[in-house]
Design an enzyme around this catalytic site. Structure first.
Site, PDB file in Angstrom:
ATOM      1  CG  HIS A  68       4.504  -0.414  -4.797  1.00 15.84           C
ATOM      2  ND1 HIS A  68       4.836  -1.408  -5.684  1.00 15.84           N
ATOM      3  CD2 HIS A  68       3.530   0.315  -5.410  1.00 15.84           C
ATOM      4  CE1 HIS A  68       4.098  -1.282  -6.782  1.00 15.84           C
ATOM      5  NE2 HIS A  68       3.293  -0.249  -6.631  1.00 15.84           N
TER       6      HIS A  68
ATOM      7  CG  HIS B 140      -1.355  -0.274  -5.430  1.00 16.77           C
ATOM      8  ND1 HIS B 140      -1.715  -1.043  -6.517  1.00 16.77           N
ATOM      9  CD2 HIS B 140      -0.229   0.383  -5.805  1.00 16.77           C
ATOM     10  CE1 HIS B 140      -0.835  -0.860  -7.499  1.00 16.77           C
ATOM     11  NE2 HIS B 140       0.077   0.010  -7.090  1.00 16.77           N
ATOM     12  CD  GLU B 141       1.102   3.716  -4.381  1.00 14.86           C
ATOM     13  OE1 GLU B 141       2.314   3.417  -4.377  1.00 14.86           O
ATOM     14  OE2 GLU B 141       0.459   3.878  -5.446  1.00 14.86           O
TER      15      GLU B 141
ATOM     16  CG  HIS C  37       8.664  -5.496  -3.093  1.00 15.66           C
ATOM     17  ND1 HIS C  37       8.382  -5.395  -4.431  1.00 15.66           N
ATOM     18  CD2 HIS C  37       9.718  -6.351  -3.015  1.00 15.66           C
ATOM     19  CE1 HIS C  37       9.206  -6.175  -5.119  1.00 15.66           C
ATOM     20  NE2 HIS C  37      10.042  -6.759  -4.285  1.00 15.66           N
TER      21      HIS C  37
HETATM   22 ZN   LIG Z   1       1.951   0.410  -8.057  1.00 15.45          ZN
END
Ligand SMILES: [Zn+2]
Length: 618
Positions: free
Chosen positions: A406, A402-403, A409
């Protein structure tokens, strides 16, 4: 926790506590690419402090010529970039050990500097409005050097109808000294002053039920313990229902004051206008969530069946439906996560793999380290960093995917956009992270070695969809209802808030249909949610997981162009309004389709679980 503390700097935070042994250097981050040492940080801070007063040299000159405007924009951007770098460094060092008082002092120094910076900047936007759209558009057409500032300059002009005269803006700016009070009062009461209860669990453990204790023990495998935890915790919150009612009502009035003085018809309109999100996004989210409550109810019934309870209560929502006795050491997790993102293509996978193996993550818990996990990719010309509290479990693996969703991204946005356009909105942020969670689930189901393991991953995905989609949409519906009540001139007491929240809570949980029994006690749950002090924030979790699922469906189905359009969205950063960027990538969040994709995925996961259960019963 999702609150930005400094201007232009908002790490994406995710809370998940843990505590374990100290980290070895190979699993920590290296911050020297930001600043070689303390002295370098201090020298840079002094440069920014010396630069801030010079902003006023441009006062009254922004309309002189395209060249002067460019000079001003470059000067301010330079200060801003350095300020962000200072802030990121200071906060990362502090979060390694929050008891480090030198690090704490540095962040406090920056807080003061940030205030000076914001004050110096407060003359810029009003002056741009005086210069006017026609002239600025002329400058933009004539001076190619202004291109990196095009979107942000046009954003200032877009806000013109809601920007007041100099005197009124001065009053509003002065009012901001007091308008933060409801949130501060709430924070002190909820986090510091509440006399949280302690109860004895069935195994003799003395459990102190503060917010993190509640979050931990409500998932207890022992049903009587869960019930006791709920009873003690919510009775204590209920004792303060009146006080929490006053703080939340004050927040609603503050939000309406800010919206109405800026000539918005509603607080919702004001909140959505910040990112130019159409109101149809919010309305469609709520309509689709309500239309699909039967899917949520199906999940609760399946959960009741797997937990073996005949009458499901609110306290049966949190324990995992299957236990998984499997360790996920870091090296295994890195491998799994890197394989999981393969559908996003070689470019993405390489960035992801390099990020996981380089010194960009502070992996393990250590004394004084900040709880939870977050990514910070705010420094335009530096690598992103991730803070974890890695714990050798599946949750840690999922958080890692998940992290760094980011993180990549940010890497792609920073590499493809100039600094002013690189920083993306929260509206798009969680798409990149939920996307990776979906890909991880898909991969884990392929490599799972037993049905129990499969059930665990499927159950964890379901719970994520409940918590990130349905629960956040429920909060969004409540938030809209209480804002609208205040806008109509109604008063809200703690008891009234519990009644309004209880109605929505019961509908979402199928209380009338006997799906989940909602006792009166828990209708005070609104008092425990900090996000209501940040107007219309939570709906973005729900829209993001819907969009992330819609993109993942296309990518996993190998739809031609699906990967490129998705990566295009990440690379676009904040170069346009986030709703438009997502729509351009093929997902229109003002239409039902993405929400239905999420619901379809949730049903498909339940089909898979039921198939495994049926096989067992044969
Ligand atoms: Zn998040």
């Amino acid at each position: 926790m999702f609150f930005a503390t400094l201007p232009w700097f908002s790490p994406l935070l995710h809370a998940a506590d843990s505590a374990a042994p100290a980290a070895d250097p190979g699993t920590t981050w290296d911050l020297t690419p930001l600043y070689a040492d303390e002295a370098a940080w201090r020298a840079a801070k002094d440069r920014v402090a010396a630069g801030i007063p010079k902003i006023k040299d441009f006062e009254g000159r922004l309309g002189e010529s395209a060249a002067t405007l460019l000079q001003a924009m470059d000067f301010v951007q330079g200060l801003r970039d350095e300020f962000v770098r200072l802030s990121v460094y200071a906060s990362l060092v502090l979060d390694e050990n929050t008891r480090n008082s030198a690090a704490l002092e540095r962040t406090q120094e920056l807080g003061l500097l940030g205030t000076q910076f914001a004050q110096a900047m407060s003359v810029i936007d009003p002056e741009l409005l005086v210069v006017g759209e026609e002239k600025i558009r002329g400058f933009l057409d004539r001076e190619p050097g202004l291109k990196p500032y095009r979107f942000s300059l046009l954003e200032v002009l877009r806000a013109a109808p809601h920007t007041l005269g100099r005197e009124a803006e001065g009053v509003l700016s002065a009012a901001s000294l007091v308008t933060g009070t409801p949130g501060s009062l709430y924070g002190i009461l909820a986090n510091a002053d509440m006399p949280w209860p302690t109860i004895k669990l069935s195994d003799g453990t003395e459990a102190r039920l503060d917010q993190s204790g509640y979050a931990r023990w409500r998932a207890s495998a022992n049903r009587a313990d869960r019930e006791a935890v709920f009873d003690a915790f919510w009775k204590k919150v209920r004792d303060y229902e009146r006080t929490f009612g006053v703080t939340l009502f004050s927040q609603m009035k503050t939000d309406w004051f800010n919206a109405s003085t800026r000539k918005y018809p509603s607080t919702l309109a004001a909140a959505l206008d910040a990112d130019n999100i159409p109101e149809a996004v919010y309305r469609t989210l709520l309509a689709e969530t309500n239309a699909n409550l039967p899917t949520l109810h199906r999940y609760f019934k399946l959960r009741a069946r797997m937990l073996g309870v005949s009458e499901m209560h609110y306290w049966d929502i949190y324990p995992p439906i299957v236990a998984l006795d499997k360790k996920f050491p870091l090296s295994t997790s890195r491998d799994l996560a890197i394989h999981a993102v393969a559908p996003l293509g070689a470019e993405y996978q390489k960035l992801f793999a390099d990020s996981l193996s380089g010194r960009y993550t502070h992996y393990y818990p250590q004394p004084g380290k900040r709880a939870g996990a977050y990514m910070n990719g705010s420094v335009h010309n530096a690598h992103a960093y991730v803070l974890m509290n890695y714990n050798d479990d599946y949750e840690s693996l999922s958080t890692l995917a998940h992290e760094w969703g980011h993180g990549v991204h940010s890497l792609l946005a920073n590499a493809n956009q100039p600094s002013p356009d690189a920083r993306y909105s929260i509206f798009t942020a969680e798409i990149a992270s939920t996307q990776n969670e979906v890909l991880l689930l898909d991969h884990m189901l392929k490599v799972a070695q037993s049905d129990d393991e499969r059930l665990y991953y499927l159950g964890s995905a379901l719970e994520n969809m409940r918590g990130t989609f349905f629960r956040q949409a429920m909060f969004a519906e409540f938030e809209l209802a209480i804002h609208e009540a205040v806008e109509k001139g109604n008063s809200l007491s703690g008891a009234k808030l519990s009644q309004m929240y209880g109605d929505i809570l019961r509908r979402y949980h199928g209380d009338a249909q006997g799906v989940v029994k909602i006792d009166d006690l828990v209708t005070v749950e609104w008092a425990y949610i900090p996000h209501f002090y940040r107007r219309f924030y939570v709906y973005q979790y729900a829209t993001s997981i819907a969009a992330g699922t819609a993109f993942a469906d296309r990518i996993l189905a190998h739809e031609p162009g699906a990967v490129d359009t998705y990566l295009g969205l990440l690379k676009a950063g904040g170069s346009d309004h986030p709703y438009e960027l997502v729509k351009r990538a093929g997902v229109d969040l003002a239409t039902p389709a993405p929400y239905r994709a999420l619901v379809a995925r949730m049903n498909s996961i339940m089909d898979q679980i039921e198939a495994i259960l049926a096989k067992r019963n044969r």
